[in-house]
Scaffold this active site. Structure first.
Site, PDB file in Angstrom:
ATOM      1  N   ALA A  11      39.433  29.882  41.098  1.00 24.50           N
ATOM      2  CA  ALA A  11      38.412  29.556  40.089  1.00 24.50           C
ATOM      3  C   ALA A  11      38.652  30.317  38.788  1.00 24.50           C
ATOM      4  O   ALA A  11      38.521  29.758  37.691  1.00 24.50           O
ATOM      5  CB  ALA A  11      37.028  29.878  40.646  1.00 24.50           C
ATOM      6  N   ARG A  21      43.522  26.333  26.738  1.00 23.99           N
ATOM      7  CA  ARG A  21      44.037  25.024  26.276  1.00 23.99           C
ATOM      8  C   ARG A  21      43.016  24.349  25.366  1.00 23.99           C
ATOM      9  O   ARG A  21      43.372  23.701  24.388  1.00 23.99           O
ATOM     10  CB  ARG A  21      44.334  24.111  27.480  1.00 23.99           C
ATOM     11  CG  ARG A  21      45.653  24.420  28.159  1.00 23.99           C
ATOM     12  CD  ARG A  21      46.150  23.254  29.002  1.00 23.99           C
ATOM     13  NE  ARG A  21      45.287  22.986  30.151  1.00 23.99           N
ATOM     14  CZ  ARG A  21      45.376  23.633  31.309  1.00 23.99           C
ATOM     15  NH1 ARG A  21      46.278  24.586  31.462  1.00 23.99           N
ATOM     16  NH2 ARG A  21      44.562  23.338  32.306  1.00 23.99           N
ATOM     17  N   CYS A  42      45.350  28.473  50.616  1.00 24.66           N
ATOM     18  CA  CYS A  42      45.344  27.356  51.559  1.00 24.66           C
ATOM     19  C   CYS A  42      46.676  27.259  52.313  1.00 24.66           C
ATOM     20  O   CYS A  42      46.751  26.627  53.367  1.00 24.66           O
ATOM     21  CB  CYS A  42      45.088  26.040  50.830  1.00 24.66           C
ATOM     22  SG  CYS A  42      43.695  26.131  49.700  1.00 24.66           S
ATOM     23  N   VAL A  80      35.816  45.353  39.300  1.00 21.93           N
ATOM     24  CA  VAL A  80      34.579  45.443  38.510  1.00 21.93           C
ATOM     25  C   VAL A  80      33.495  45.979  39.440  1.00 21.93           C
ATOM     26  O   VAL A  80      33.262  45.422  40.520  1.00 21.93           O
ATOM     27  CB  VAL A  80      34.205  44.061  37.932  1.00 21.93           C
ATOM     28  CG1 VAL A  80      32.836  44.122  37.253  1.00 21.93           C
ATOM     29  CG2 VAL A  80      35.276  43.606  36.957  1.00 21.93           C
ATOM     30  N   TYR A 425      47.763  -3.286  50.387  1.00 18.02           N
ATOM     31  CA  TYR A 425      48.223  -3.642  51.733  1.00 18.02           C
ATOM     32  C   TYR A 425      49.669  -4.122  51.756  1.00 18.02           C
ATOM     33  O   TYR A 425      50.059  -5.004  50.996  1.00 18.02           O
ATOM     34  CB  TYR A 425      47.349  -4.746  52.357  1.00 18.02           C
ATOM     35  CG  TYR A 425      48.030  -5.361  53.565  1.00 18.02           C
ATOM     36  CD1 TYR A 425      48.295  -4.567  54.690  1.00 18.02           C
ATOM     37  CD2 TYR A 425      48.453  -6.679  53.570  1.00 18.02           C
ATOM     38  CE1 TYR A 425      48.975  -5.103  55.781  1.00 18.02           C
ATOM     39  CE2 TYR A 425      49.133  -7.217  54.668  1.00 18.02           C
ATOM     40  CZ  TYR A 425      49.390  -6.417  55.770  1.00 18.02           C
ATOM     41  OH  TYR A 425      50.059  -6.923  56.847  1.00 18.02           O
TER      42      TYR A 425
HETATM   43  C1  LIG Z   1      43.616  30.456  55.268  1.00 14.97           C
HETATM   44  C2  LIG Z   1      42.878  29.662  54.240  1.00 14.97           C
HETATM   45  C3  LIG Z   1      43.088  28.294  54.154  1.00 14.97           C
HETATM   46  C4  LIG Z   1      42.394  27.539  53.218  1.00 14.97           C
HETATM   47  N1  LIG Z   1      42.626  26.205  53.149  1.00 14.97           N
HETATM   48  C5  LIG Z   1      41.988  25.463  52.212  1.00 14.97           C
HETATM   49  C6  LIG Z   1      42.265  24.091  52.081  1.00 14.97           C
HETATM   50  O1  LIG Z   1      43.101  23.545  52.805  1.00 14.97           O
HETATM   51  N2  LIG Z   1      41.589  23.392  51.144  1.00 14.97           N
HETATM   52  C7  LIG Z   1      40.670  23.974  50.314  1.00 14.97           C
HETATM   53  O2  LIG Z   1      40.098  23.297  49.453  1.00 14.97           O
HETATM   54  N3  LIG Z   1      40.391  25.292  50.418  1.00 14.97           N
HETATM   55  C8  LIG Z   1      41.028  26.045  51.338  1.00 14.97           C
HETATM   56  N4  LIG Z   1      40.773  27.389  51.440  1.00 14.97           N
HETATM   57  C9  LIG Z   1      39.736  27.978  50.581  1.00 14.97           C
HETATM   58  C10 LIG Z   1      40.277  28.390  49.227  1.00 14.97           C
HETATM   59  O3  LIG Z   1      41.401  29.210  49.366  1.00 14.97           O
HETATM   60  C11 LIG Z   1      39.180  29.131  48.485  1.00 14.97           C
HETATM   61  O4  LIG Z   1      38.076  28.280  48.396  1.00 14.97           O
HETATM   62  C12 LIG Z   1      39.613  29.535  47.100  1.00 14.97           C
HETATM   63  O5  LIG Z   1      40.637  30.479  47.157  1.00 14.97           O
HETATM   64  C13 LIG Z   1      38.433  30.142  46.353  1.00 14.97           C
HETATM   65  O6  LIG Z   1      38.863  30.565  45.115  1.00 14.97           O
HETATM   66  P1  LIG Z   1      38.051  31.654  44.314  1.00 14.97           P
HETATM   67  O7  LIG Z   1      38.795  31.855  43.052  1.00 14.97           O
HETATM   68  O8  LIG Z   1      36.625  31.268  44.218  1.00 14.97           O
HETATM   69  O9  LIG Z   1      38.049  32.967  45.195  1.00 14.97           O
HETATM   70  P2  LIG Z   1      39.199  33.861  45.812  1.00 14.97           P
HETATM   71  O10 LIG Z   1      40.377  33.055  46.143  1.00 14.97           O
HETATM   72  O11 LIG Z   1      38.553  34.633  46.895  1.00 14.97           O
HETATM   73  O12 LIG Z   1      39.590  34.846  44.633  1.00 14.97           O
HETATM   74  C14 LIG Z   1      38.718  35.805  44.136  1.00 14.97           C
HETATM   75  C15 LIG Z   1      39.502  36.973  43.598  1.00 14.97           C
HETATM   76  O13 LIG Z   1      38.581  37.873  42.991  1.00 14.97           O
HETATM   77  C16 LIG Z   1      38.923  39.205  43.351  1.00 14.97           C
HETATM   78  N5  LIG Z   1      37.726  40.044  43.288  1.00 14.97           N
HETATM   79  C17 LIG Z   1      36.704  40.104  44.159  1.00 14.97           C
HETATM   80  N6  LIG Z   1      35.787  41.014  43.766  1.00 14.97           N
HETATM   81  C18 LIG Z   1      36.245  41.548  42.624  1.00 14.97           C
HETATM   82  C19 LIG Z   1      35.771  42.543  41.747  1.00 14.97           C
HETATM   83  N7  LIG Z   1      34.607  43.142  41.956  1.00 14.97           N
HETATM   84  N8  LIG Z   1      36.521  42.865  40.672  1.00 14.97           N
HETATM   85  C20 LIG Z   1      37.711  42.255  40.422  1.00 14.97           C
HETATM   86  N9  LIG Z   1      38.215  41.296  41.228  1.00 14.97           N
HETATM   87  C21 LIG Z   1      37.481  40.947  42.315  1.00 14.97           C
HETATM   88  C22 LIG Z   1      39.404  39.060  44.777  1.00 14.97           C
HETATM   89  O14 LIG Z   1      40.180  40.178  45.151  1.00 14.97           O
HETATM   90  C23 LIG Z   1      40.203  37.763  44.696  1.00 14.97           C
HETATM   91  O15 LIG Z   1      41.522  38.046  44.322  1.00 14.97           O
HETATM   92  C24 LIG Z   1      41.461  28.160  52.354  1.00 14.97           C
HETATM   93  C25 LIG Z   1      41.254  29.548  52.436  1.00 14.97           C
HETATM   94  C26 LIG Z   1      41.963  30.285  53.365  1.00 14.97           C
HETATM   95  C27 LIG Z   1      41.737  31.756  53.443  1.00 14.97           C
END
Ligand SMILES: Cc1cc2nc3c(=O)[nH]c(=O)nc-3n(C[C@H](O)[C@H](O)[C@H](O)COP(=O)(O)OP(=O)(O)OC[C@H]3O[C@@H](n4cnc5c(N)ncnc54)[C@H](O)[C@@H]3O)c2cc1C
Length: 707
Positions: A11, A21, A42, A80, A425
């Site tokens: 995200a 961009r 993932c 943070v 199809y």
């Molecule tokens: C094994 C696995 C398989 C998956 N398969 C799928 C799939 O097939 N399809 C799908 O749609 N989704 C899948 N997901 C889910 C997907 O990976 C997550 O939904 C996605 O990574 C979420 O993104 P995010 O940026 O919200 O959070 P995250 O990926 O959790 O990233 C957040 C980042 O913020 C950092 N952070 C946290 N707190 C702080 C702080 N206080 N200060 C600074 N940095 C901080 C963390 O260290 C992390 O690096 C899977 C997840 C896993 C673990």
């Protein structure tokens, strides 16, 4: 404008890149805790399984590459620790030095994601116990599996991630048991009848799944050696905890930002309740696109979509985030499984007038070489005919079925909107009328009364108990049922009264529907087609004297059940032991199983299995399920590798070595490793602890004798 983004994976990086961009002049900084940004969470299970070979393949972008590509400032290795929304600053701790600093912002985006939960149970800190969230987790798991030659693993949690891990551990040759405290796997993802199908399928593929089973504690000195569940001890050399995730929002406790059970509450503009603070991704709770209720959808797909929309909003576009459908898909061994929208119970809880249909169709032209099936469940509103949800299983392109449903749901489609859709199809791709549209027809036929059917759920609830089962398969398949040849029905059927309640069953449902149609014409008014037919339902007829078909006798023989030829339907089922060694708890379970499902008698076989006598055919599956909850399995018959036997080693006066460890190793490698390989003849292995041949290694196909 100074935009500060906390969190640099899906995200966070999506928001940052799109922001730059849309407005190159924006001053965008990403602060993130780890050293990696933008990694493929993932893909982690596939790294464990070896399909993704190198760690580098998991890293979508390094901080340097990302910064150069986008113009975003990236600061890694910083956490943070607090937000001051009045001063518009965040406090930051350097993860290496511990140094504290602060950053100011005009707009703040929280994209801190979530962390895997490690349940607080005894033994959770043992080595060999893992979670799966970051590349380092996946690397540690693969190293552990290969380094220790792990043979057995327990995955705690039967959600998407748990099942993906099970498949990939199995790819590494590990024998896997998945346990889940819920009554089904994939809870709130699939409806129970489809979850049961998946569970059976996984068992056939060698992944044991125990539902309604909770991990109580983990056993082991320094390394994990087993999982004690509420019903048995499951020995293993590795445990993967996939019990869920928790949003990373503890640092926001005093920020004034509204949280709902730790998740950041945001509106359609992705705003929190505090001015100039936004949230996206796994740390935030969004809304369900159909019901408008809050829904947590921690998925990479949603995280990216939210990030993109937020960047557009922050750069002045009139956009809003419409919410999620909870779409998801998972690849399992030999089966893909997808879902979107509302499950049946979720739709009922949301107040819809719910109707469902379950259709088994071809996935492409039936004559095309790799043609297979789709099992499709559609959920709709009976009054408005609006589509509410879809769940699909199949060996092929389940994603296309789900994506059609997603498009329909997003546009508020009614079933009729799909009726004449000319989807792509040609034989290698689909059927002339698309399988999704065929499923829609089944549901529309049900709504308009052309089809009178019973759902698998109703069947399980016993609603067909007073129905006569009619087998409409081309050859009789349903034991004890009356067989009717569809094409021969050209008038009333002899011996069946027109007011008799008839449950029409075939393999997929289509022939049963055709028969219902004919029977209606000839005046039969009480016929019901079983949706999903024998593909999804375990159809039982209360006719105990009916002979078991030869193919079923063969099938259960491979499961360790030998037919007692003096009876119509009694079998003797062999419970595998570890060379005759079982725990007191296991022996109690076997005794109870014999009482509940067999005649109460147990015999011992020469291959040290315990044979439960007199099991009625219909009790075979319940018996196996009962034993599985205690970590026990049946088998050891047929043209396969038989359980390894060994002598008791040093307890015998001639014994020179304790053979248990060696024979267990051989048992794991050969009996388990080759359990699905059909051989021309049974293959027996024995280990003796002395040269005296007391376990007759000579009489086995492979005999090992002590020094
Ligand atoms: C094994 C696995 C398989 C998956 N398969 C799928 C799939 O097939 N399809 C799908 O749609 N989704 C899948 N997901 C889910 C997907 O990976 C997550 O939904 C996605 O990574 C979420 O993104 P995010 O940026 O919200 O959070 P995250 O990926 O959790 O990233 C957040 C980042 O913020 C950092 N952070 C946290 N707190 C702080 C702080 N206080 N200060 C600074 N940095 C901080 C963390 O260290 C992390 O690096 C899977 C997840 C896993 C673990």
């Amino acid at each position: 404008m100074k935009i500060l983004i906390i969190g640099g994976v899906a995200a966070g990086t999506k928001t940052a890149a799109k922001l730059k961009r849309a407005d190159r002049s924006a001053n965008v900084t990403v602060l993130t805790k780890g050293k990696d940004i933008s990694y493929a969470g993932c893909g982690l299970p596939y790294y464990v399984g070896g399909l993704i070979e190198e760690r580098g393949e998991l890293i979508v972008n390094t901080p340097q590459k990302f910064a150069a590509l986008t113009g975003v400032n990236v600061v890694t290795g910083v956490e943070v620790t607090g937000v001051n929304s009045t001063a518009k600053t965040v406090s930051v701790k350097n993860m290496d030095t511990g140094e504290i600093s602060s950053y100011d912002y005009d707009k703040l985006v929280v994209a801190t994601g979530a962390s895997a939960i490690l349940p607080n149970i005894e033994g959770a800190g043992l080595s060999g116990v893992f979670k799966v969230r970051t590349p380092n987790d996946a690397i540690a798991i693969r190293d552990y599996v290969l380094g220790r030659q792990v043979k057995r693993a327990v995955v705690v949690g039967g959600g998407f991630i748990g099942l993906e891990m099970a498949e990939n551990l199995r790819e590494q040759g590990v024998s896997v048991t998945v346990i889940d405290a819920a009554a089904q796997i994939l809870p709130d993802i699939l409806d129970p009848e489809l979850a049961s199908y998946v569970k059976r399928h996984l068992a056939e593929k060698g992944i044991r799944v125990l539902t309604s089973t909770r991990a109580v504690h983990l056993e082991g000195e320094s390394e994990v050696s087993g999982v004690q569940t509420d019903s048995a001890l499951l020995p293993c050399g590795l445990v993967v905890m996939a019990v869920g995730i928790r949003p990373n929002t503890a640092f926001l406790q005093d920020s004034g930002i509204e949280l709902d059970q730790g998740k950041i509450v945001i509106d359609r503009m992705l705003r929190t309740n505090v001015e100039d603070i936004y949230a996206v991704g796994d740390c935030a709770v969004v809304t369900n696109r159909l019901t408008g209720d809050r829904q947590w959808s921690p998925m990479g797909s949603s995280a990216n979509l939210e990030g993109r929309t937020l960047a557009q909003i922050l750069t002045g576009s009139k956009k809003a985030y419409p919410g999620v459908l909870g779409t998801g898909i998972v690849k399992l061994p030999g089966l893909n499984c997808g879902r979107t929208g509302l499950c049946e119970d979720q739709a009922k809880a949301a107040g819809y007038d719910v109707i469902t249909a379950l259709a088994v169709t071809d996935d492409k032209a039936h004559y095309y070489p790799d043609a297979s099936f789709f099992i499709t469940k559609l959920i709709a509103d009976k009054t408005t005919h609006k589509l509410l949800g879809a769940q699909v299983l199949g060996t092929g392109n389940v994603d296309k079925m789900i994506d059609i449903a997603v498009t329909g749901l997003n546009m508020g489609a009614a079933l009729e909107d799909f009726e004449n859709a000319d989807y792509a199809y040609a034989p290698p791709f689909s059927t002339a009328i698309h399988p999704f549209v065929q499923a829609v027809y089944v549901l529309l036929n049900k709504i308009n009364g052309d089809l009178v059917s019973m759902t698998p759920r109703e069947y399980r609830e016993g609603k067909a108990d007073d129905y006569t089962v009619i087998d409409v398969n081309p050859v009789p398949t349903v034991r004890g049922a009356r067989h009717v040849e569809l094409t021969a029905v050209n008038g009333p059927i002899e011996g069946i009264a027109k007011d008799e309640k008839l449950l029409l069953v075939c393999k997929r449902g289509k022939r049963a529907y055709f028969l219902q149609n004919r029977l209606k014409y000839y005046g039969y008014e009480n016929t019901v087609v079983l949706e999903g037919a024998t593909t999804v339902n375990d159809v039982r007829v209360k006719n105990r004297s009916a002979a078991v078909p030869p193919e079923e006798v063969t099938r259960v023989k491979a499961l360790g059940f030998l037919w007692d030829k003096n009876s119509a339907d009694r079998f003797n089922g062999r419970v595998i032991t570890r060379n005759g060694k079982i725990t007191a708890e296991e022996s109690t379970v076997i005794a109870e199983a014999a009482r509940r499902y067999g005649s109460g008698e147990i015999t011992m076989t020469s291959r040290l299995t315990l044979e439960i006598q007199g099991v009625p055919f219909d009790n075979i599956e319940p018996l196996r399920e009962f034993l599985a909850q205690a970590g026990l399995e049946t088998g050891g018959t047929g043209s396969k590798v038989r359980p390894v036997v060994s002598c008791k080693g040093t307890t015998c006066q001639y014994g020179l070595i304790d053979t248990f460890a060696l024979s267990e190793e051989i048992h794991e490698r050969f009996f388990k490793g080759y359990s699905n390989v059909k051989l021309p003849h049974k293959f027996k292995i024995a280990v003796g602890g002395c040269p005296n041949n007391c376990v007759k290694p000579d009489l086995n196909d492979l005999g090992i004798i002590g020094p």
